[in-house]
Design a protein around this motif. Structure first.
Motif, PDB file in Angstrom:
ATOM      1  N   LYS A 212      -4.218  -4.618  -4.603  1.00 18.76           N
ATOM      2  CA  LYS A 212      -4.710  -3.424  -4.021  1.00 18.76           C
ATOM      3  C   LYS A 212      -3.886  -1.846  -4.298  1.00 18.76           C
ATOM      4  O   LYS A 212      -2.627  -1.856  -3.713  1.00 18.76           O
ATOM      5  N   GLY A 214      -3.372   2.001  -2.912  1.00 21.88           N
ATOM      6  CA  GLY A 214      -3.739   2.326  -1.557  1.00 21.88           C
ATOM      7  C   GLY A 214      -5.006   3.963  -2.094  1.00 21.88           C
ATOM      8  O   GLY A 214      -5.415   3.698  -1.012  1.00 21.88           O
ATOM      9  N   LYS A 215      -5.365   3.670  -2.593  1.00 20.46           N
ATOM     10  CA  LYS A 215      -6.848   4.587  -3.247  1.00 20.46           C
ATOM     11  C   LYS A 215      -7.682   3.807  -4.665  1.00 20.46           C
ATOM     12  O   LYS A 215      -7.022   4.024  -5.909  1.00 20.46           O
ATOM     13  N   ILE A 216      -8.580   4.129  -3.824  1.00 22.88           N
ATOM     14  CA  ILE A 216      -9.645   3.516  -4.853  1.00 22.88           C
ATOM     15  C   ILE A 216     -10.841   4.193  -4.468  1.00 22.88           C
ATOM     16  O   ILE A 216     -11.640   4.332  -3.341  1.00 22.88           O
ATOM     17  N   ASP A 217     -11.095   5.019  -5.406  1.00 25.61           N
ATOM     18  CA  ASP A 217     -11.952   6.220  -5.742  1.00 25.61           C
ATOM     19  C   ASP A 217     -13.871   5.726  -6.665  1.00 25.61           C
ATOM     20  O   ASP A 217     -12.977   5.247  -8.003  1.00 25.61           O
ATOM     21  N   LYS A 223     -14.769   3.258 -11.877  1.00 24.50           N
ATOM     22  CA  LYS A 223     -13.442   3.336 -10.517  1.00 24.50           C
ATOM     23  C   LYS A 223     -12.178   4.123 -10.820  1.00 24.50           C
ATOM     24  O   LYS A 223     -11.987   3.360 -12.190  1.00 24.50           O
ATOM     25  N   TYR A 225      -8.492   3.116  -9.886  1.00 24.71           N
ATOM     26  CA  TYR A 225      -6.901   3.284  -9.456  1.00 24.71           C
ATOM     27  C   TYR A 225      -6.216   3.268  -9.072  1.00 24.71           C
ATOM     28  O   TYR A 225      -5.221   3.917 -10.003  1.00 24.71           O
ATOM     29  N   ASN A 226      -5.781   3.859  -8.244  1.00 29.15           N
ATOM     30  CA  ASN A 226      -4.612   5.701  -7.843  1.00 29.15           C
ATOM     31  C   ASN A 226      -4.088   4.379  -6.085  1.00 29.15           C
ATOM     32  O   ASN A 226      -3.330   4.929  -5.115  1.00 29.15           O
ATOM     33  N   TYR A 227      -2.042   3.954  -7.292  1.00 31.58           N
ATOM     34  CA  TYR A 227      -1.423   3.638  -6.580  1.00 31.58           C
ATOM     35  C   TYR A 227      -0.676   4.666  -6.294  1.00 31.58           C
ATOM     36  O   TYR A 227       0.699   5.162  -7.005  1.00 31.58           O
ATOM     37  N   ASN A 228      -1.115   5.801  -5.348  1.00 25.66           N
ATOM     38  CA  ASN A 228       0.066   6.681  -4.921  1.00 25.66           C
ATOM     39  C   ASN A 228       0.973   8.028  -5.678  1.00 25.66           C
ATOM     40  O   ASN A 228       1.668   8.149  -5.727  1.00 25.66           O
ATOM     41  N   ASP A 229      -0.517   8.151  -7.105  1.00 22.38           N
ATOM     42  CA  ASP A 229      -0.584   9.179  -7.810  1.00 22.38           C
ATOM     43  C   ASP A 229       0.649   8.561  -8.952  1.00 22.38           C
ATOM     44  O   ASP A 229       1.170   9.715  -9.528  1.00 22.38           O
TER      45      ASP A 229
END
Length: 335
Positions: A212, A214-217, A223, A225-229
Motif C-alpha cells: 500500500k 503512503g497516500k491514496i487520493d 484514484k 496511489y502516491n508512494y512518497n512523491d
C-alpha cells in the motif's frame, strides 16, 4: 367528535397537505455519478475519461466500456451542468451508492420516496432559492419490478418539464485510440512499462507488488496511489480500477531498457531518437518540475514522457494512456 379531536385531525391534514409537495433532502453535491458531478471542469472530465467520441455545442459524448456518457456543458463550455449514463454494463454509482441494476426498493432505502415518477424513471429534486431545481434521476421505467438501466442529473427551471435527450453525433468522430500511423510510432510498445506497471493493469496488482502507498487520493471515479512523491500510479474506474498512468521521480525503478531518473537525456536519444519538446505545465506531484522540457514518445494507444531539466538530465518518467492532442501536435511538427 370533540373539539380536541377535531383540532388534531385538522393539524394532521394540514401537515399532510403541507408536505405533499416537499422535495427530497438532496443537494447539489448529490449530483454526482461515478465522480462525474455538477459543476465539474470539463478539463478534469477529459483527464478521467480521455477524449470524447464526438462533441457539439449541446452535448459531448464519452465512452466508458460499453456504456455511453452524454454531457451537457455550460454556456461557457467549461463545466458540466448535466450528465446521462446509459447503455452497456458499467459500475458507475451515485454518491450514495446506487447504480445500474439497483431495484426501486434499494433506491427508496437510500433516498426515500421519489419526488417524481414518470416513464423515464424516478426523480429526486432539490428546490433551491436560485430559481432552479436540481434533479437526480434513476431510469427504471414506471414498473416497480424494473431495475436501474440509466442515470442522469441536471438543472432545470422550476416550470420546465424534463425531456430526455436523444443526442446524435453531427461532427466527424474523433479517431479512436490505438490507430496511430506507423510513421509516428517512436518506440516498441513493450518499452512502455515502468517497474512492471503498465496502463490497463488492475490497481490491485500494483498493491500486490509494491504494497500500500503512503497516500491514496480517492476521488470516486479515479484514484492516485502516491508512494512518497517518488512513484505515483493513477487509476480510473473501469470494471474495477485500472491503471491509467505510472510515473517515477527518483532513481530506482526503470523502463525495460533501463532508463531511469538521473540519466542524461542523451541516453534516451541514443535508444529512441530525439523528438521535439512540448510545453510542460507541471501539475500535482510534478509541480516541482516546472521548467523541465517534456519529450514524449508514442506507441499504440500509449505514450511515455521524459521530463528533462535545463542540464538535460531526466527528472521524471511517466507512462500513460495516449494524449490525442499531444499526438496531433507531434504529428504536425514531424510532417
Amino acid at each position: 367528535m370533540n373539539i380536541k379531536k377535531l383540532f388534531m385531525s385538522a393539524m394532521v391534514l394540514a401537515m399532510t397537505l403541507g408536505t405533499a409537495n416537499c422535495f427530497a433532502q438532496i443537494s447539489k453535491s448529490d449530483l454526482n455519478i461515478g465522480g462525474i458531478y455538477y459543476g465539474q471542469p470539463l478539463s478534469e472530465l477529459v483527464r478521467m475519461l480521455g477524449q470524447p467520441e464526438w462533441r457539439k455545442p449541446n452535448f459531448i459524448k464519452f465512452r466508458y466500456g460499453s456504456a455511453n456518457i452524454f454531457i451537457t456543458p455550460s454556456d461557457s463550455q467549461t463545466t458540466v451542468v448535466a450528465a446521462t449514463i446509459t447503455g452497456g454494463d458499467n459500475d458507475l454509482k451515485s454518491k450514495a451508492g446506487i447504480g445500474r441494476g439497483a431495484t426501486l426498493d434499494e433506491i427508496k432505502a437510500v433516498y426515500g420516496e421519489p419526488d417524481e415518477v414518470s416513464s423515464v424513471g424516478v426523480t429526486y429534486v432539490t428546490d433551491l432559492a436560485d430559481g432552479y431545481q436540481y434533479m437526480l434521476n434513476f431510469g427504471i421505467g414506471d414498473h416497480t419490478n424494473h431495475k436501474v438501466h440509466d442515470m442522469f442529473f441536471r438543472r432545470r427551471g422550476k416550470n420546465e418539464p424534463y425531456i430526455k435527450p436523444n443526442p446524435r453525433p453531427i461532427e466527424e468522430p474523433i479517431k479512436a485510440k490505438g490507430t496511430i500511423p506507423a510513421y509516428v510510432t517512436e518506440i516498441p510498445e513493450s518499452e512502455l512499462n515502468i517497474g512492471g506497471i503498465v496502463p490497463g493493469q488492475n490497481i490491485d496488482y500494483v498493491e500486490q507488488v509494491y504494497n500500500k502507498p503512503g497516500k491514496i487520493d480517492d476521488q470516486g471515479f479515479f484514484k492516485t496511489y502516491n508512494y512518497n512523491d517518488k512513484f505515483v500510479v493513477k487509476a480510473k474506474m473501469n470494471k474495477g480500477f485500472k491503471v491509467m498512468s505510472v510515473g517515477i521521480y527518483e532513481k530506482g525503478l526503470a523502463t525495460p531498457s533501463g532508463l531511469t531518473v538521473g540519466m542524461p537525456y542523451a541516453n534516451v536519444v541514443k535508444k529512441f531518437g530525439k523528438v521535439n519538446p512540448v510545453k510542460f505545465k507541471g501539475e500535482g506531484v510534478e509541480a516541482k518540475l516546472k521548467g523541465c522540457s517534456d519529450y514524449t514518445y508514442f506507441s499504440g494507444g500509449k505514450q511515455i514522457v521524459f521530463l528533462v531539466d535545463k542540464k538535460d538530465v531526466v527528472q521524471g518518467i511517466r507512462v500513460e494512456e495516449l494524449d490525442e492532442q499531444k499526438f496531433i501536435e507531434a504529428k504536425r511538427k514531424k510532417s
